[in-house]
Motif scaffolding. Structure first.
Motif, PDB file in Angstrom:
ATOM      1  N   PRO A   1       0.813  -1.232   0.000  1.00  0.00           N
ATOM      2  CA  PRO A   1       0.000   0.000   0.000  1.00  0.00           C
ATOM      3  C   PRO A   1       0.838   1.270   0.000  1.00  0.00           C
ATOM      4  N   ILE A   2       1.985   1.256   0.691  1.00  0.00           N
ATOM      5  CA  ILE A   2       2.800   2.484   0.706  1.00  0.00           C
ATOM      6  C   ILE A   2       3.434   2.700  -0.676  1.00  0.00           C
ATOM      7  N   ALA A   3       3.857   1.606  -1.340  1.00  0.00           N
ATOM      8  CA  ALA A   3       4.401   1.751  -2.697  1.00  0.00           C
ATOM      9  C   ALA A   3       3.333   2.297  -3.645  1.00  0.00           C
ATOM     10  N   MET A   4       2.092   1.813  -3.483  1.00  0.00           N
ATOM     11  CA  MET A   4       1.006   2.326  -4.334  1.00  0.00           C
ATOM     12  C   MET A   4       0.778   3.818  -4.101  1.00  0.00           C
ATOM     13  N   MET A   5       0.783   4.213  -2.828  1.00  0.00           N
ATOM     14  CA  MET A   5       0.551   5.635  -2.513  1.00  0.00           C
ATOM     15  C   MET A   5       1.691   6.486  -3.047  1.00  0.00           C
ATOM     16  N   THR A   6       2.911   5.964  -2.963  1.00  0.00           N
ATOM     17  CA  THR A   6       4.074   6.709  -3.462  1.00  0.00           C
ATOM     18  C   THR A   6       3.977   6.884  -4.975  1.00  0.00           C
ATOM     19  N   LYS A   7       3.594   5.802  -5.681  1.00  0.00           N
ATOM     20  CA  LYS A   7       3.411   5.876  -7.143  1.00  0.00           C
ATOM     21  C   LYS A   7       2.355   6.930  -7.486  1.00  0.00           C
ATOM     22  N   GLU A   8       1.258   6.899  -6.733  1.00  0.00           N
ATOM     23  CA  GLU A   8       0.168   7.847  -7.010  1.00  0.00           C
ATOM     24  C   GLU A   8       0.649   9.285  -6.809  1.00  0.00           C
ATOM     25  N   ALA A   9       1.456   9.498  -5.760  1.00  0.00           N
ATOM     26  CA  ALA A   9       1.922  10.859  -5.480  1.00  0.00           C
ATOM     27  C   ALA A   9       2.885  11.339  -6.561  1.00  0.00           C
ATOM     28  N   VAL A  10       3.818  10.471  -6.983  1.00  0.00           N
ATOM     29  CA  VAL A  10       4.774  10.898  -8.021  1.00  0.00           C
ATOM     30  C   VAL A  10       4.018  11.188  -9.321  1.00  0.00           C
ATOM     31  N   ASN A  11       3.056  10.324  -9.660  1.00  0.00           N
ATOM     32  CA  ASN A  11       2.280  10.565 -10.889  1.00  0.00           C
ATOM     33  C   ASN A  11       1.485  11.855 -10.805  1.00  0.00           C
ATOM     34  N   ARG A  12       1.068  12.238  -9.604  1.00  0.00           N
ATOM     35  CA  ARG A  12       0.309  13.479  -9.439  1.00  0.00           C
ATOM     36  C   ARG A  12       1.124  14.693  -9.914  1.00  0.00           C
ATOM     37  N   ALA A  13       2.467  14.569  -9.810  1.00  0.00           N
ATOM     38  CA  ALA A  13       3.328  15.690 -10.213  1.00  0.00           C
ATOM     39  C   ALA A  13       3.145  16.049 -11.687  1.00  0.00           C
ATOM     40  N   ASP A  14       2.792  15.037 -12.506  1.00  0.00           N
ATOM     41  CA  ASP A  14       2.580  15.281 -13.940  1.00  0.00           C
ATOM     42  C   ASP A  14       1.230  15.904 -14.220  1.00  0.00           C
ATOM     43  N   GLU A  15       0.314  15.778 -13.273  1.00  0.00           N
ATOM     44  CA  GLU A  15      -1.080  16.054 -13.595  1.00  0.00           C
ATOM     45  C   GLU A  15      -1.670  17.282 -12.913  1.00  0.00           C
ATOM     46  N   THR A  16      -0.912  17.884 -11.995  1.00  0.00           N
ATOM     47  CA  THR A  16      -1.527  18.985 -11.265  1.00  0.00           C
ATOM     48  C   THR A  16      -0.488  20.071 -10.981  1.00  0.00           C
ATOM     49  N   THR A  17      -0.922  21.118 -10.291  1.00  0.00           N
ATOM     50  CA  THR A  17       0.010  22.197  -9.948  1.00  0.00           C
ATOM     51  C   THR A  17       0.881  21.764  -8.767  1.00  0.00           C
ATOM     52  N   LEU A  18       1.964  22.502  -8.542  1.00  0.00           N
ATOM     53  CA  LEU A  18       2.861  22.183  -7.424  1.00  0.00           C
ATOM     54  C   LEU A  18       2.114  22.293  -6.095  1.00  0.00           C
ATOM     55  N   THR A  19       1.307  23.343  -5.950  1.00  0.00           N
ATOM     56  CA  THR A  19       0.589  23.538  -4.680  1.00  0.00           C
ATOM     57  C   THR A  19      -0.365  22.381  -4.421  1.00  0.00           C
ATOM     58  N   GLU A  20      -1.134  21.994  -5.450  1.00  0.00           N
ATOM     59  CA  GLU A  20      -2.080  20.878  -5.285  1.00  0.00           C
ATOM     60  C   GLU A  20      -1.339  19.567  -5.045  1.00  0.00           C
ATOM     61  N   GLY A  21      -0.225  19.382  -5.753  1.00  0.00           N
ATOM     62  CA  GLY A  21       0.549  18.148  -5.599  1.00  0.00           C
ATOM     63  C   GLY A  21       1.100  18.022  -4.193  1.00  0.00           C
ATOM     64  N   ILE A  22       1.594  19.110  -3.659  1.00  0.00           N
ATOM     65  CA  ILE A  22       2.151  19.081  -2.298  1.00  0.00           C
ATOM     66  C   ILE A  22       1.036  18.833  -1.277  1.00  0.00           C
ATOM     67  N   ARG A  23      -0.125  19.436  -1.522  1.00  0.00           N
ATOM     68  CA  ARG A  23      -1.264  19.198  -0.623  1.00  0.00           C
ATOM     69  C   ARG A  23      -1.665  17.720  -0.654  1.00  0.00           C
ATOM     70  N   PHE A  24      -1.685  17.155  -1.870  1.00  0.00           N
ATOM     71  CA  PHE A  24      -2.032  15.731  -2.019  1.00  0.00           C
ATOM     72  C   PHE A  24      -1.023  14.862  -1.269  1.00  0.00           C
ATOM     73  N   GLU A  25       0.268  15.151  -1.489  1.00  0.00           N
ATOM     74  CA  GLU A  25       1.324  14.370  -0.822  1.00  0.00           C
ATOM     75  C   GLU A  25       1.156  14.426   0.704  1.00  0.00           C
ATOM     76  N   ARG A  26       0.868  15.619   1.205  1.00  0.00           N
ATOM     77  CA  ARG A  26       0.759  15.788   2.671  1.00  0.00           C
ATOM     78  C   ARG A  26      -0.407  14.979   3.229  1.00  0.00           C
ATOM     79  N   ARG A  27      -1.546  15.004   2.511  1.00  0.00           N
ATOM     80  CA  ARG A  27      -2.725  14.251   2.982  1.00  0.00           C
ATOM     81  C   ARG A  27      -2.428  12.755   2.991  1.00  0.00           C
ATOM     82  N   VAL A  28      -1.754  12.281   1.930  1.00  0.00           N
ATOM     83  CA  VAL A  28      -1.419  10.853   1.869  1.00  0.00           C
ATOM     84  C   VAL A  28      -0.444  10.511   2.986  1.00  0.00           C
ATOM     85  N   PHE A  29       0.529  11.385   3.200  1.00  0.00           N
ATOM     86  CA  PHE A  29       1.510  11.140   4.273  1.00  0.00           C
ATOM     87  C   PHE A  29       0.799  11.000   5.618  1.00  0.00           C
TER      88      PHE A  29
END
Ligand code: CO8
Length: 257
Positions: free
Chosen positions: A202-230
């Motif tokens: 599950p942590i590898a899946m969440m990490t993959k999802e977070a890295v892929n988010r970098a391609d798809e959203t703004t830096l601010t949204e991506g960092i917010r997403f990463e923080r929530r997952v963390f």
């Protein structure tokens, strides 16, 4: 499994998928598409599989979509059948996927490699999007993923001229994670996949999802997403185990929960 165009093999917690249409240099036809997607999506929900490796032969990872199958297709059939939309199910796979590429990865073959999470390349690898020479263009994300991977100048040159890029240039351009000798490619890929599969799934899946988010959203949204997952990770048993193992100076034994 009753596959005809791929071979599948489980090595520990790693699923190895080998594209297997040697007479057509692994050209991607409808059946191979169905079989790769089925193998990958089934592995995704299998708790015993923590990483997938996709490879081809020494001569070709895949020489593109099957030109002979596509040759007489009509616009109505392409549009009506929404050709290639099935690949969205492949990119929705949450288990990490490594492409181990030797030889030709052209057209749809290059696009398939780019749909994986990262590419390990043999020094014999050749990447290219030569569709323009056939009077078509990339159709499963190549114009988008290549541009994001290597930047507009090189991607535009490759798409417009159809020229190939060798392994050294692909590594310099950040298209591939690493280049290795052709005869060690599979061992390297399986070792890397084994390392990933040894982590918490599950942590590898969440990490993959977070890295892929970098391609798809703004830096601010991506960092917010990463923080929530963390934050959410602290609800998992594997976070407790991973940190306890560090403090107790022993290897972690993840339960993938
Ligand atoms: N489709 C169908 N058959 C192919 C393909 C292909 N993409 N590539 C090779 N083959 C077949 C050949 O026709 C040949 O079959 P046969 O023996 O029956 O004539 C056999 O594989 C061996 O090929 P060659 O004799 O050509 O082998 P060479 O070593 O001389 O050349 C090359 C190797 C350079 C790779 C050459 O085969 C080649 O140029 N192939 C086509 C590459 C190409 O243009 N790829 C892009 C295809 S279009 C595409 O991918 C569109 C993507 C959009 C959607 C993607 C959905 C997955």
């Amino acid at each position: 499994m009753d596959y005809e165009t791929i071979l599948t093999e489980t090595r520990g917690r790693v699923l190895l998928i080998t594209l297997n249409r040697p007479k057509a240099l692994n050209a991607i036809n409808a059946q191979l598409t169905r079989e790769v997607i089925r193998a990958a999506t089934e592995a995704d929900t299998d708790p015993e599989i923590g990483c997938i490796v996709i490879t081809g032969s020494a001569k070709a990872f895949a020489a593109g979509a099957d030109i002979k199958e596509m040759q007489h297709t009509t616009y109505a059939a392409m549009y009506g059948g929404d050709r290639f939309a099935d690949w969205d199910r492949f990119t929705a796979v949450r288990t990490p996927i490594i492409a181990a590429v030797a030889g030709y990865a052209l057209g749809g073959g290059c696009e398939l490699a780019m749909m994986c999470d990262f590419i390990l390349a043999a020094d014999t690898a050749q990447f290219g999007l030569p569709e323009i020479k056939l009077g078509v263009m990339p159709g499963i994300g190549g114009s988008q993923r290549l541009t994001r991977a290597i930047g507009k100048a090189k991607a535009m040159e490759m798409c417009l001229t159809g020229r190939n890029m060798d392994a050294a240039e692909a590594e310099r351009s950040s298209l591939v994670a690493r280049v290795v000798a052709a005869d060690t490619l599979l061992d390297d890929a399986l070792r890397t996949a084994g390392t990933i599969a040894g982590m918490s799934k599950p942590i590898a899946m969440m990490t993959k999802e977070a890295v892929n988010r970098a391609d798809e959203t703004t830096l601010t949204e991506g960092i917010r997403f990463e923080r929530r997952v963390f934050h959410a990770i602290f609800a998992t048993a594997d976070q407790k185990e991973g940190m306890a193992a560090f403090v107790e100076k022993r290897p972690a034994k993840f339960t993938h929960g």
